[in-house]
Enzyme design. Structure first.
Site, PDB file in Angstrom:
ATOM      1  N   GLU A 199      -5.315  -5.110  10.735  1.00  0.00           N
ATOM      2  CA  GLU A 199      -3.524  -4.176  11.462  1.00  0.00           C
ATOM      3  C   GLU A 199      -4.395  -3.509  11.979  1.00  0.00           C
ATOM      4  OE1 GLU A 199      -2.292  -3.117   6.666  1.00  0.00           O
ATOM      5  OE2 GLU A 199      -3.633  -1.633   7.620  1.00  0.00           O
ATOM      6  N   HIS A 236      -9.583   1.163   5.177  1.00  0.00           N
ATOM      7  CA  HIS A 236      -7.778   1.213   5.847  1.00  0.00           C
ATOM      8  C   HIS A 236      -8.329   1.909   6.910  1.00  0.00           C
ATOM      9  CE1 HIS A 236      -3.885   2.093   6.464  1.00  0.00           C
ATOM     10  NE2 HIS A 236      -3.812   1.628   5.775  1.00  0.00           N
ATOM     11  N   ASN A 247       0.480  -1.166   0.087  1.00  0.00           N
ATOM     12  CA  ASN A 247       0.103   0.050   0.419  1.00  0.00           C
ATOM     13  C   ASN A 247       1.270   0.947  -0.162  1.00  0.00           C
ATOM     14  OD1 ASN A 247      -1.852   1.598   0.406  1.00  0.00           O
ATOM     15  ND2 ASN A 247      -2.452   1.246   2.506  1.00  0.00           N
ATOM     16  N   GLY A 271       2.496   2.488  10.901  1.00  0.00           N
ATOM     17  CA  GLY A 271       3.510   3.071  11.036  1.00  0.00           C
ATOM     18  C   GLY A 271       3.922   3.826  12.106  1.00  0.00           C
ATOM     19  N   LYS A 320       0.007   3.759  -0.488  1.00  0.00           N
ATOM     20  CA  LYS A 320      -0.161   5.374   0.233  1.00  0.00           C
ATOM     21  C   LYS A 320      -0.330   6.576  -0.416  1.00  0.00           C
ATOM     22  CE  LYS A 320      -0.337   3.079   4.492  1.00  0.00           C
ATOM     23  NZ  LYS A 320      -0.196   3.251   6.231  1.00  0.00           N
ATOM     24  N   GLU A 330      -6.703   4.552   7.599  1.00  0.00           N
ATOM     25  CA  GLU A 330      -6.862   5.793   7.941  1.00  0.00           C
ATOM     26  C   GLU A 330      -8.010   6.705   7.120  1.00  0.00           C
ATOM     27  OE1 GLU A 330      -2.675   5.703   5.425  1.00  0.00           O
ATOM     28  OE2 GLU A 330      -1.880   4.378   7.287  1.00  0.00           O
ATOM     29  N   SER A 343       3.267  -2.299   9.966  1.00  0.00           N
ATOM     30  CA  SER A 343       5.170  -2.294  10.294  1.00  0.00           C
ATOM     31  C   SER A 343       5.227  -3.602  10.186  1.00  0.00           C
ATOM     32  CB  SER A 343       5.734  -1.871  12.040  1.00  0.00           C
ATOM     33  OG  SER A 343       4.982  -0.141  12.269  1.00  0.00           O
TER      34      SER A 343
HETATM   35  P1  13P Z   1       3.198   0.155   7.966  1.00  0.00           P
HETATM   36  O1  13P Z   1       3.659  -0.651   7.072  1.00  0.00           O
HETATM   37  O2  13P Z   1       4.226   2.023   7.323  1.00  0.00           O
HETATM   38  O3  13P Z   1       2.725   0.353   9.282  1.00  0.00           O
HETATM   39  O4  13P Z   1       1.405   0.619   7.131  1.00  0.00           O
HETATM   40  C1  13P Z   1       0.262  -0.298   7.118  1.00  0.00           C
HETATM   41  C2  13P Z   1      -0.410  -0.337   6.873  1.00  0.00           C
HETATM   42  O5  13P Z   1      -1.266   0.528   7.040  1.00  0.00           O
HETATM   43  C3  13P Z   1      -0.994  -1.204   5.283  1.00  0.00           C
HETATM   44  O6  13P Z   1      -2.002  -0.744   4.838  1.00  0.00           O
END
Ligand code: 13P
Length: 251
Positions: free
Chosen positions: A167, A95, A10, A173, A12, A97, A213
């Site tokens: 997640e 997601h 992803n 992150g 982003k 976010e 992560s």
């Molecule tokens: P990270 O791997 O940067 O923690 O992000 C995970 C994520 O949100 C994948 O959709």
């Protein structure tokens, strides 16, 4: 029943056109085609360019979000048919976010899951608890509710094709990963819920990815868990080497 692992990047809101296409090319050139299935989720504006790099390859691509309507007066939104038009196979829905930064409700996420199948896409339905919810012992309740509302509008036949991504919000992150045991526990709970809702056969077919992560150093241990069927990778998916190391760990 063996489920083929899905390792997905992803991206982003990162990269630019040149880096996005170079990353896709690097993944294509460095992957063998067997082992885990690979998918990438570039920003919408680079989907076409990335799709051209990956077309006629086994690597899939998809959108990071979509609207539930097929078309209409929804300024700034992208529909499922627009994604399939660009050759997308997958779409990430719900997601954390989107839920926490953009205020998407579980009910809205459910409409998107149904619309994704309607458009011929496979939704990757994300669920996960915040650190406060985990500390309060609410993890199961939170992810079950997100899952229930997420699949509310789909048929059992569609559910078999669904991908779920667990997640934990506190692991995204942050560099902090769920331990393999913590992740496996929630994955097993999610599969148990799917077994009750559908059937053992259907639940055994649904892939449940872990995200938060994931890095080359922790991927093998996470992916070795019985109910972890791949990874949804953020930061570590932005470099060819680290992403392919995670793909290799899924063997
Ligand atoms: P990270 O791997 O940067 O923690 O992000 C995970 C994520 O949100 C994948 O959709």
């Amino acid at each position: 029943m063996t489920r083929r692992a899905l390792v997905a990047g992803n991206w982003k809101m990162n990269l630019d056109r040149e880096r996005a296409t170079a990353l896709a090319r690097g993944i294509l050139e460095g992957s063998s085609g067997d082992g885990a299935e690979i998918a990438v989720f570039p920003p919408f504006v680079y989907l076409d360019a990335v799709g051209r790099v990956l077309e006629s390859s086994p690597i899939a691509w998809g959108g990071q979000n979509m609207h539930f309507a097929t078309s209409g007066a929804f300024t700034g939104e992208i529909s499922g048919p627009m994604l399939t038009d660009l050759g997308a196979r997958y779409v990430i829905v719900g997601h954390s976010e989107r839920r926490h930064v953009f205020g998407e409700s579980a009910e809205l996420v459910g409409r998107k899951v149904a619309a994704a199948f309607e458009a011929g896409l496979v939704p990757v339905l994300c669920v996960g608890e915040t650190i406060e919810q985990r500390r309060a012992g609410e993890t199961r309740q939170v992810v079950f509710d997100q899952l229930a509302q997420g699949v509310a509008g789909i048929t059992p036949e569609q559910a078999e094709k669904l991908v779920v991504a667990y997640e934990p919000v506190w692991a995204i992150g942050t560099g902090e990963t769920a331990t393999p045991e913590q992740a496996q526990e929630v994955h097993a709970d999610l599969r148990g819920w799917l077994t009750e809702r559908y059937s053992r056969e259907t639940a055994a077919r649904i892939r449940i990815q872990y995200g938060g992560s994931v890095k080359p150093s922790n991927a093998a241990e996470l992916l070795a868990q019985d109910d972890i069927d791949g990874a949804l990778v953020g930061g570590a998916s932005l470099e060819v080497e680290s992403f392919l190391a995670i793909v290799a760990a899924a063997r």
